[in-house]
Motif scaffolding. Structure first.
Motif, PDB file in Angstrom:
ATOM      1  N   ALA A 255       0.815  -1.215   0.000  1.00  0.00           N
ATOM      2  CA  ALA A 255       0.000   0.000   0.000  1.00  0.00           C
ATOM      3  C   ALA A 255       0.840   1.253   0.000  1.00  0.00           C
ATOM      4  O   ALA A 255       0.361   2.334  -0.322  1.00  0.00           O
ATOM      5  N   SER A 256       2.117   1.142   0.379  1.00  0.00           N
ATOM      6  CA  SER A 256       2.980   2.311   0.415  1.00  0.00           C
ATOM      7  C   SER A 256       3.255   2.902  -0.945  1.00  0.00           C
ATOM      8  O   SER A 256       3.864   3.955  -1.061  1.00  0.00           O
ATOM      9  N   SER A 257       2.797   2.206  -1.987  1.00  0.00           N
ATOM     10  CA  SER A 257       2.998   2.718  -3.354  1.00  0.00           C
ATOM     11  C   SER A 257       2.093   3.893  -3.655  1.00  0.00           C
ATOM     12  O   SER A 257       2.284   4.590  -4.650  1.00  0.00           O
ATOM     13  N   HIS A 258       1.053   4.133  -2.820  1.00  0.00           N
ATOM     14  CA  HIS A 258       0.090   5.205  -3.043  1.00  0.00           C
ATOM     15  C   HIS A 258      -0.730   4.992  -4.310  1.00  0.00           C
ATOM     16  O   HIS A 258      -1.356   5.909  -4.772  1.00  0.00           O
ATOM     17  N   GLU A 259      -0.691   3.800  -4.892  1.00  0.00           N
ATOM     18  CA  GLU A 259      -1.460   3.527  -6.107  1.00  0.00           C
ATOM     19  C   GLU A 259      -2.189   2.198  -5.960  1.00  0.00           C
ATOM     20  O   GLU A 259      -1.614   1.194  -5.559  1.00  0.00           O
ATOM     21  N   CYS A 260      -3.486   2.231  -6.288  1.00  0.00           N
ATOM     22  CA  CYS A 260      -4.266   0.995  -6.417  1.00  0.00           C
ATOM     23  C   CYS A 260      -4.432   0.707  -7.918  1.00  0.00           C
ATOM     24  O   CYS A 260      -4.618   1.638  -8.713  1.00  0.00           O
ATOM     25  N   ILE A 261      -4.416  -0.525  -8.296  1.00  0.00           N
ATOM     26  CA  ILE A 261      -4.418  -0.868  -9.728  1.00  0.00           C
ATOM     27  C   ILE A 261      -5.382  -2.006 -10.006  1.00  0.00           C
ATOM     28  O   ILE A 261      -5.603  -2.898  -9.167  1.00  0.00           O
ATOM     29  N   VAL A 262      -5.998  -1.969 -11.191  1.00  0.00           N
ATOM     30  CA  VAL A 262      -6.771  -3.075 -11.731  1.00  0.00           C
ATOM     31  C   VAL A 262      -6.270  -3.320 -13.159  1.00  0.00           C
ATOM     32  O   VAL A 262      -6.080  -2.363 -13.914  1.00  0.00           O
ATOM     33  N   ASP A 263      -6.024  -4.555 -13.482  1.00  0.00           N
ATOM     34  CA  ASP A 263      -5.562  -4.849 -14.849  1.00  0.00           C
ATOM     35  C   ASP A 263      -6.336  -6.033 -15.422  1.00  0.00           C
ATOM     36  O   ASP A 263      -6.852  -6.886 -14.682  1.00  0.00           O
ATOM     37  N   TYR A 264      -6.400  -6.025 -16.771  1.00  0.00           N
ATOM     38  CA  TYR A 264      -7.098  -7.092 -17.510  1.00  0.00           C
ATOM     39  C   TYR A 264      -6.071  -7.829 -18.356  1.00  0.00           C
ATOM     40  O   TYR A 264      -5.363  -7.227 -19.179  1.00  0.00           O
ATOM     41  N   ASN A 265      -5.970  -9.143 -18.152  1.00  0.00           N
ATOM     42  CA  ASN A 265      -5.028  -9.983 -18.923  1.00  0.00           C
ATOM     43  C   ASN A 265      -5.737 -10.533 -20.161  1.00  0.00           C
ATOM     44  O   ASN A 265      -6.728 -11.275 -20.040  1.00  0.00           O
ATOM     45  N   VAL A 266      -5.236 -10.156 -21.351  1.00  0.00           N
ATOM     46  CA  VAL A 266      -5.908 -10.554 -22.595  1.00  0.00           C
ATOM     47  C   VAL A 266      -5.756 -12.046 -22.871  1.00  0.00           C
ATOM     48  O   VAL A 266      -6.481 -12.605 -23.706  1.00  0.00           O
ATOM     49  N   ASN A 267      -4.799 -12.711 -22.210  1.00  0.00           N
ATOM     50  CA  ASN A 267      -4.603 -14.150 -22.424  1.00  0.00           C
ATOM     51  C   ASN A 267      -5.527 -14.968 -21.533  1.00  0.00           C
ATOM     52  O   ASN A 267      -6.204 -15.893 -22.007  1.00  0.00           O
ATOM     53  N   THR A 268      -5.562 -14.608 -20.223  1.00  0.00           N
ATOM     54  CA  THR A 268      -6.438 -15.346 -19.310  1.00  0.00           C
ATOM     55  C   THR A 268      -7.854 -14.810 -19.293  1.00  0.00           C
ATOM     56  O   THR A 268      -8.769 -15.468 -18.784  1.00  0.00           O
ATOM     57  N   LYS A 269      -8.017 -13.564 -19.863  1.00  0.00           N
ATOM     58  CA  LYS A 269      -9.330 -12.912 -19.933  1.00  0.00           C
ATOM     59  C   LYS A 269      -9.927 -12.710 -18.522  1.00  0.00           C
ATOM     60  O   LYS A 269     -11.113 -12.961 -18.280  1.00  0.00           O
ATOM     61  N   LYS A 270      -9.084 -12.294 -17.550  1.00  0.00           N
ATOM     62  CA  LYS A 270      -9.545 -12.064 -16.178  1.00  0.00           C
ATOM     63  C   LYS A 270      -9.044 -10.700 -15.672  1.00  0.00           C
ATOM     64  O   LYS A 270      -8.008 -10.211 -16.098  1.00  0.00           O
ATOM     65  N   LEU A 271      -9.840 -10.138 -14.716  1.00  0.00           N
ATOM     66  CA  LEU A 271      -9.441  -8.913 -14.019  1.00  0.00           C
ATOM     67  C   LEU A 271      -8.623  -9.269 -12.776  1.00  0.00           C
ATOM     68  O   LEU A 271      -8.879 -10.309 -12.121  1.00  0.00           O
TER      69      LEU A 271
END
Length: 512
Positions: free
Chosen positions: A44-60
């Motif tokens: 959490a010390s990164s000060h950034e929350c992230i969400v990513d989508y993998n086009v190979n596994t097709k998952k968030l």
């Protein structure tokens, strides 16, 4: 360090605030660094929350951004980041995903429904990826290879046509030689206004092969193939020799032309020609077409009357009598003087329903000229093994005389007689067709097998008692046994058999 992690985890669980004083991030429960759907303090010390989508596994995937990483999308991952409140990435959708991807996403429980718009542009990962690069490279390689193959084919075709042009006249003599010969075009070639004049042709003119169209294949053998063809609507038979059979083709051409081989019971020769193809040359021997086919096929499919059997035998005997007995004419041209050396039912053609036949296939024949001083030695072990005479099988034949090979023809004729008599009817019945020694030899015997049966054991085909009940068949069966005699001196000549057949009552009543 371990103490710091424990304290951070305690503060994160109790107050939902990291050591940096920033909001925590939502993370997936299956992630190793995720506790109760919240990232631990170190992440959490990164000060950034992230969400990513993998086009190979097709998952968030929801997680905290590492301090040393920046928020950006790649070839296989589409990412979006936030830091405005606690768990801000929980319901966040990555920016730039396509409509097709958007409608397949599943957000965590409690998130509002997705508002997917069809005007969302395709993601960069779908626009281009290493897979497309590999495909483009493969297509380029294929194009280059196909181009090289086409160039090679064009070069080969040009080379073959050039070679064909240089060799097309090899079998035929020069036009000046053709002018010295005067043949009846009905037998040895086209008329003077036609294309092929028997023994040669003008290479500047259109050839007879150019006017012939193949229709169906009649037979195939070691020499090549026989085709039924048409020329200007008229049927003809074309014997097409394989590359290694040029000597056999030249032998037949020589026999048909040099000795004026004209006889009602010898196949009617038309011309010899060469057909230029893309990858070589075909040697063509063009003959009259006989619609009733070969004798073996005819008697396999049809039983015959004794009268028809007599006519078939008389036709073959007449041909052998003509071949074996040279006749010198007043103007110095010799007829006959030929030993066939491959006489068998497949090399005899049926001309009509009455049983008139013609002898064909002279590729292994020998002429009187082959025994003159200085001529190359005559090969002995040639022909069809089942029809070879005992003196041929054991190598005792006199290779210096034509008559010795003519006598060997008479042994083969005896086996042909046996095949015909089996299919001749007596009292409305006939035996099934068999090839010679079918009950004594395997389907593909060796020379040693046949020598053991024919020479050492002196086995001959079985005679049938029913033949004695018919005057014609009885006489023929006795002649047949004489032809099988182990000693060549004891065999009858074609002339003697011809005269004997002329006296049989069937033909005396019905006429020739």
């Amino acid at each position: 360090m371990e103490t710091l992690q424990v304290i951070s985890l305690f503060l994160l669980c109790c107050f939902g605030v990291g050591v940096t004083g920033q909001a925590t991030c939502y993370c997936d429960t299956e992630t190793a660094d995720c506790i109760d759907n919240s990232c631990i303090l170190e992440l959490a010390s990164s000060h950034e929350c992230i969400v990513d989508y993998n086009v190979n596994t097709k998952k968030l995937r929801h997680h905290c951004l590492q301090p040393f990483l920046t928020c950006h999308s790649g070839d296989d991952v589409i990412s979006s980041c936030c830091n405005h409140n606690s768990s801000c990435n929980r319901c966040l959708v990555p920016e730039g995903i396509s409509y097709e991807i958007c409608i397949t996403l599943t957000l965590p429980d409690g998130c509002p429904p997705l508002n997917c718009s069809q005007d969302i542009s395709p993601t960069p990962a779908e626009d281009f990826s290493p897979k497309y690069l590999i495909l483009c490279v493969l297509l380029g390689v294929i194009v280059v290879v196909v181009g090289i193959v086409l160039v090679v084919i064009i070069v080969c075709v040009c080379w073959a046509r050039r070679r064909c042009t240089h060799q097309v006249g090899k079998l035929s003599p020069t036009p000046s030689q053709c002018e010295k010969d005067s043949f009846d075009s009905r037998y040895v070639g086209m008329s003077s206004s036609g294309v092929t004049q028997g023994r040669g042709r003008n290479l500047e003119e259109r050839t007879i092969a150019d006017d012939i169209c193949k229709e169906s294949m009649i037979a195939r053998g070691g020499y090549g193939e026989v085709w039924k063809c048409s020329r200007h609507g008229d049927p003809v038979a074309v014997k097409i020799f394989v590359k290694d059979s040029e000597e056999s083709c030249e032998r037949e051409r020589k026999i048909y032309t040099s000795g004026l081989l004209r006889h009602p019971n010898i196949v009617e020769y038309i011309a010899t020609d060469k057909k230029c193809l893309h990858f070589g040359i075909e040697l063509w021997l063009i003959m009259k077409y006989y619609r009733y086919g070969s004798l073996d096929r005819h008697i396999i499919n049809n039983s015959i009357t004794p009268v028809k059997a007599h006519r078939i035998l008389y036709s073959i005997t007449s041909a052998l009598h003509f071949l074996h007995n040279p006749v010198n004419t007043s103007y110095g041209v010799a007829y006959g003087g030929i030993a066939h050396r491959d006489l068998k039912t497949p090399n005899i053609l049926v001309e009509d329903e009455r049983g008139n036949c013609v002898v064909t296939d002279f590729g292994l024949s020998v002429l009187a000229d082959d025994f003159k001083p200085g001529a190359p030695p005559v090969k002995v072990m040639v022909g069809t093994k089942r029809y070879m005479a005992p003196e041929v099988l054991n190598g005792t034949i006199n290779t210096n005389e034509l008559d010795a090979f003519c006598v060997a023809d008479m042994y083969a004729f005896g086996l042909v007689m046996w095949e015909i008599l089996r299919r001749a009817e007596t009292n409305g019945k006939a035996s099934e067709h068999q090839i010679p020694y079918q009950n004594s030899l395997c389907e593909h015997p060796t020379i040693d097998d046949i020598r053991r049966v024919v020479v050492e054991q002196c086995v001959r085909p079985e005679l049938e008692e029913r033949w004695k009940d018919d005057e014609c068949l009885s006489v023929v069966s006795n002649l047949m046994k004489e032809c099988w005699t182990p000693s060549p001196d004891g065999r009858p000549t074609a002339t003697r058999i011809k005269k004997k057949l002329e006296t049989i009552c069937y033909e005396m009543k019905n006429g020739f």
